[in-house]
Design a protein around this motif. Structure first.
Motif, PDB file in Angstrom:
ATOM      1  N   LEU A  13      17.460   8.834  31.198  1.00 40.14           N
ATOM      2  CA  LEU A  13      18.537   9.159  30.674  1.00 40.14           C
ATOM      3  C   LEU A  13      19.857   9.661  31.050  1.00 40.14           C
ATOM      4  CD1 LEU A  13      17.042  10.007  26.920  1.00 40.14           C
ATOM      5  CD2 LEU A  13      18.008   7.753  27.622  1.00 40.14           C
ATOM      6  N   ARG A  14      19.561  10.730  31.927  1.00 42.20           N
ATOM      7  CA  ARG A  14      20.556  11.368  32.786  1.00 42.20           C
ATOM      8  C   ARG A  14      21.263  10.714  33.648  1.00 42.20           C
ATOM      9  NH1 ARG A  14      23.403  14.050  31.120  1.00 42.20           N
ATOM     10  NH2 ARG A  14      23.722  15.505  33.019  1.00 42.20           N
ATOM     11  N   LYS A  15      20.256   9.627  34.150  1.00 42.38           N
ATOM     12  CA  LYS A  15      20.981   8.456  35.180  1.00 42.38           C
ATOM     13  C   LYS A  15      21.980   8.035  34.606  1.00 42.38           C
ATOM     14  CE  LYS A  15      16.853   7.544  37.848  1.00 42.38           C
ATOM     15  NZ  LYS A  15      15.947   6.286  37.973  1.00 42.38           N
ATOM     16  N   HIS A  16      21.973   7.782  33.283  1.00 46.14           N
ATOM     17  CA  HIS A  16      23.075   7.085  32.362  1.00 46.14           C
ATOM     18  C   HIS A  16      24.114   7.972  31.832  1.00 46.14           C
ATOM     19  CE1 HIS A  16      21.406   2.850  32.478  1.00 46.14           C
ATOM     20  NE2 HIS A  16      20.040   3.749  32.278  1.00 46.14           N
ATOM     21  N   ASP A  17      23.918   9.352  32.362  1.00 42.08           N
ATOM     22  CA  ASP A  17      24.943  10.399  31.925  1.00 42.08           C
ATOM     23  C   ASP A  17      24.691  10.722  30.690  1.00 42.08           C
ATOM     24  OD1 ASP A  17      26.612  12.299  32.598  1.00 42.08           O
ATOM     25  OD2 ASP A  17      28.431  11.159  32.074  1.00 42.08           O
ATOM     26  N   ILE A  18      23.715  10.236  29.918  1.00 40.02           N
ATOM     27  CA  ILE A  18      23.294  10.893  28.593  1.00 40.02           C
ATOM     28  C   ILE A  18      22.820  12.119  28.399  1.00 40.02           C
ATOM     29  CG2 ILE A  18      22.065  10.337  26.654  1.00 40.02           C
ATOM     30  CD1 ILE A  18      22.044   7.212  27.607  1.00 40.02           C
ATOM     31  N   SER A  19      23.650  12.976  27.663  1.00 36.82           N
ATOM     32  CA  SER A  19      23.335  14.349  27.670  1.00 36.82           C
ATOM     33  C   SER A  19      22.760  14.884  26.352  1.00 36.82           C
ATOM     34  CB  SER A  19      24.340  15.361  28.197  1.00 36.82           C
ATOM     35  OG  SER A  19      25.423  15.265  27.495  1.00 36.82           O
ATOM     36  N   THR A  20      23.048  14.128  25.120  1.00 36.27           N
ATOM     37  CA  THR A  20      22.640  14.454  23.761  1.00 36.27           C
ATOM     38  C   THR A  20      21.231  13.720  23.591  1.00 36.27           C
ATOM     39  OG1 THR A  20      24.782  15.111  23.260  1.00 36.27           O
ATOM     40  CG2 THR A  20      23.044  14.905  21.567  1.00 36.27           C
ATOM     41  N   ILE A  21      20.198  14.345  23.817  1.00 36.98           N
ATOM     42  CA  ILE A  21      18.826  13.776  23.620  1.00 36.98           C
ATOM     43  C   ILE A  21      18.122  14.377  22.439  1.00 36.98           C
ATOM     44  CG2 ILE A  21      16.684  13.396  24.764  1.00 36.98           C
ATOM     45  CD1 ILE A  21      18.205  13.593  27.255  1.00 36.98           C
ATOM     46  N   THR A  22      17.959  13.596  21.421  1.00 41.65           N
ATOM     47  CA  THR A  22      17.140  14.139  20.231  1.00 41.65           C
ATOM     48  C   THR A  22      15.760  13.368  20.052  1.00 41.65           C
ATOM     49  OG1 THR A  22      18.257  12.382  18.834  1.00 41.65           O
ATOM     50  CG2 THR A  22      19.208  14.732  19.077  1.00 41.65           C
ATOM     51  N   LEU A  23      15.197  14.239  19.160  1.00 37.29           N
ATOM     52  CA  LEU A  23      13.638  13.556  18.602  1.00 37.29           C
ATOM     53  C   LEU A  23      13.313  14.128  17.465  1.00 37.29           C
ATOM     54  CD1 LEU A  23      11.421  15.822  19.292  1.00 37.29           C
ATOM     55  CD2 LEU A  23      11.784  15.318  21.706  1.00 37.29           C
ATOM     56  N   PHE A  24      12.437  13.656  16.670  1.00 35.26           N
ATOM     57  CA  PHE A  24      11.932  13.918  15.458  1.00 35.26           C
ATOM     58  C   PHE A  24      10.461  14.314  15.746  1.00 35.26           C
ATOM     59  CE2 PHE A  24      15.201  11.243  14.283  1.00 35.26           C
ATOM     60  CZ  PHE A  24      15.814  11.876  12.995  1.00 35.26           C
ATOM     61  N   ALA A  25      10.096  15.710  15.479  1.00 32.77           N
ATOM     62  CA  ALA A  25       8.630  15.991  15.893  1.00 32.77           C
ATOM     63  C   ALA A  25       7.989  16.399  14.556  1.00 32.77           C
ATOM     64  CB  ALA A  25       8.661  17.246  16.620  1.00 32.77           C
ATOM     65  N   ASP A  26       6.632  15.989  14.408  1.00 31.06           N
ATOM     66  CA  ASP A  26       5.798  16.811  13.588  1.00 31.06           C
ATOM     67  C   ASP A  26       5.457  18.041  13.743  1.00 31.06           C
ATOM     68  OD1 ASP A  26       5.526  14.280  11.824  1.00 31.06           O
ATOM     69  OD2 ASP A  26       3.716  13.436  13.259  1.00 31.06           O
ATOM     70  N   PRO A  27       5.360  19.048  12.723  1.00 32.20           N
ATOM     71  CA  PRO A  27       4.987  20.380  12.998  1.00 32.20           C
ATOM     72  C   PRO A  27       4.114  20.831  13.796  1.00 32.20           C
ATOM     73  CG  PRO A  27       5.387  19.882  10.716  1.00 32.20           C
ATOM     74  CD  PRO A  27       5.140  18.668  11.158  1.00 32.20           C
ATOM     75  N   GLU A  28       3.044  20.001  14.147  1.00 28.86           N
ATOM     76  CA  GLU A  28       1.963  20.293  15.214  1.00 28.86           C
ATOM     77  C   GLU A  28       2.383  20.092  16.594  1.00 28.86           C
ATOM     78  OE1 GLU A  28       1.037  16.203  13.120  1.00 28.86           O
ATOM     79  OE2 GLU A  28       1.500  18.117  12.483  1.00 28.86           O
ATOM     80  N   VAL A  29       3.539  19.431  16.780  1.00 33.17           N
ATOM     81  CA  VAL A  29       3.644  19.051  18.296  1.00 33.17           C
ATOM     82  C   VAL A  29       5.219  19.954  18.484  1.00 33.17           C
ATOM     83  CG1 VAL A  29       2.461  17.076  18.621  1.00 33.17           C
ATOM     84  CG2 VAL A  29       4.859  16.810  17.511  1.00 33.17           C
ATOM     85  N   VAL A  30       5.820  20.666  17.691  1.00 33.48           N
ATOM     86  CA  VAL A  30       6.990  21.141  17.887  1.00 33.48           C
ATOM     87  C   VAL A  30       6.864  22.332  18.971  1.00 33.48           C
ATOM     88  CG1 VAL A  30       8.797  22.958  17.082  1.00 33.48           C
ATOM     89  CG2 VAL A  30       7.852  21.161  15.689  1.00 33.48           C
ATOM     90  N   LYS A  31       5.724  22.833  19.215  1.00 30.83           N
ATOM     91  CA  LYS A  31       5.461  23.777  20.370  1.00 30.83           C
ATOM     92  C   LYS A  31       5.490  22.832  21.739  1.00 30.83           C
ATOM     93  CE  LYS A  31       2.141  27.313  21.797  1.00 30.83           C
ATOM     94  NZ  LYS A  31       0.877  27.973  21.528  1.00 30.83           N
ATOM     95  N   PHE A  32       4.866  21.936  21.778  1.00 29.71           N
ATOM     96  CA  PHE A  32       4.754  21.080  23.119  1.00 29.71           C
ATOM     97  C   PHE A  32       6.448  20.811  23.367  1.00 29.71           C
ATOM     98  CE2 PHE A  32       5.298  16.648  24.536  1.00 29.71           C
ATOM     99  CZ  PHE A  32       4.939  16.897  25.700  1.00 29.71           C
ATOM    100  N   TYR A  33       7.229  20.367  22.481  1.00 25.92           N
ATOM    101  CA  TYR A  33       8.516  19.896  22.859  1.00 25.92           C
ATOM    102  C   TYR A  33       9.217  21.238  23.097  1.00 25.92           C
ATOM    103  CZ  TYR A  33       7.343  15.130  21.181  1.00 25.92           C
ATOM    104  OH  TYR A  33       6.903  14.073  21.224  1.00 25.92           O
ATOM    105  N   LYS A  34       9.067  22.471  22.652  1.00 25.24           N
ATOM    106  CA  LYS A  34       9.930  23.526  23.072  1.00 25.24           C
ATOM    107  C   LYS A  34       9.310  23.858  24.145  1.00 25.24           C
ATOM    108  CE  LYS A  34      10.590  26.460  18.807  1.00 25.24           C
ATOM    109  NZ  LYS A  34      10.234  27.610  18.162  1.00 25.24           N
TER     110      LYS A  34
END
Length: 167
Positions: free
Chosen positions: A127-148
């Motif tokens: 995504l950064r190769k395309h100069d995209i800097s706002t990257i979002t996702l939806f996460a279930d509570p049990e995987v929030v720690k992983f994404y953080k």
């Protein structure tokens, strides 16, 4: 007429054994490869999603979602005998400013080995190769720690997502 053909021509088909794969690691006789090829077998993807207990979705809708995804990243286990999809994620985007990551999944037999982090890092890199800097996702509570742990933050600037569902 040539002008319009540029926009509507078929995209080049790819396979995991082409240049678009990246060797990840060797486990015994097995090799793991990461691929950015947008060609994914629907039945294989369905089996992968089943392995983590996701609710089944209509294959016709999955096919449509994949066809309209901006980016897909897959991880394959390749043995002497076959190729198996063991990780996957896809991205939708406006191609300029914003992107949302969807359907991040790693087969349970391969979780806790850094493959989820590798998959997510590759997505951000692409995504950064395309100069995209706002990257979002939806996460279930049990995987929030992983994404953080890999650098995502919850509700930047106090922004809250809004949803509309049919009644």
């Amino acid at each position: 007429m040539k002008f319009w053909k540029f926009f509507f021509k078929n995209k080049k088909k790819c396979q995991v054994n082409e240049i678009n794969k990246i060797f990840i690691q060797k486990i015994g006789k097995d090799n793991l490869y990461l691929s950015t090829c947008k060609k994914v077998n629907l039945e294989e993807l369905e089996r992968l999603c089943d392995s983590v207990g996701w609710v089944r979705r209509p294959l016709k809708k999955i096919k449509f979602a994949l066809e309209n995804s901006f980016l897909m990243v897959s991880i394959f286990q390749i043995t002497e005998a076959n190729k198996r999809l063991i990780g996957f994620a896809r991205v939708t985007s406006d191609g300029s400013f914003n992107a949302t990551i969807w359907d991040v999944v790693i087969h349970p037999d391969f979780q806790k080995n850094g493959l989820g982090k590798l998959l997510m890092n590759q997505i951000v890199k692409e995504l950064r190769k395309h100069d995209i800097s706002t990257i979002t996702l939806f996460a279930d509570p049990e995987v929030v720690k992983f994404y953080k742990h890999i650098g995502f933050i919850i509700d930047p600037d106090g922004v809250k997502g809004m949803f509309w569902y049919p009644i």
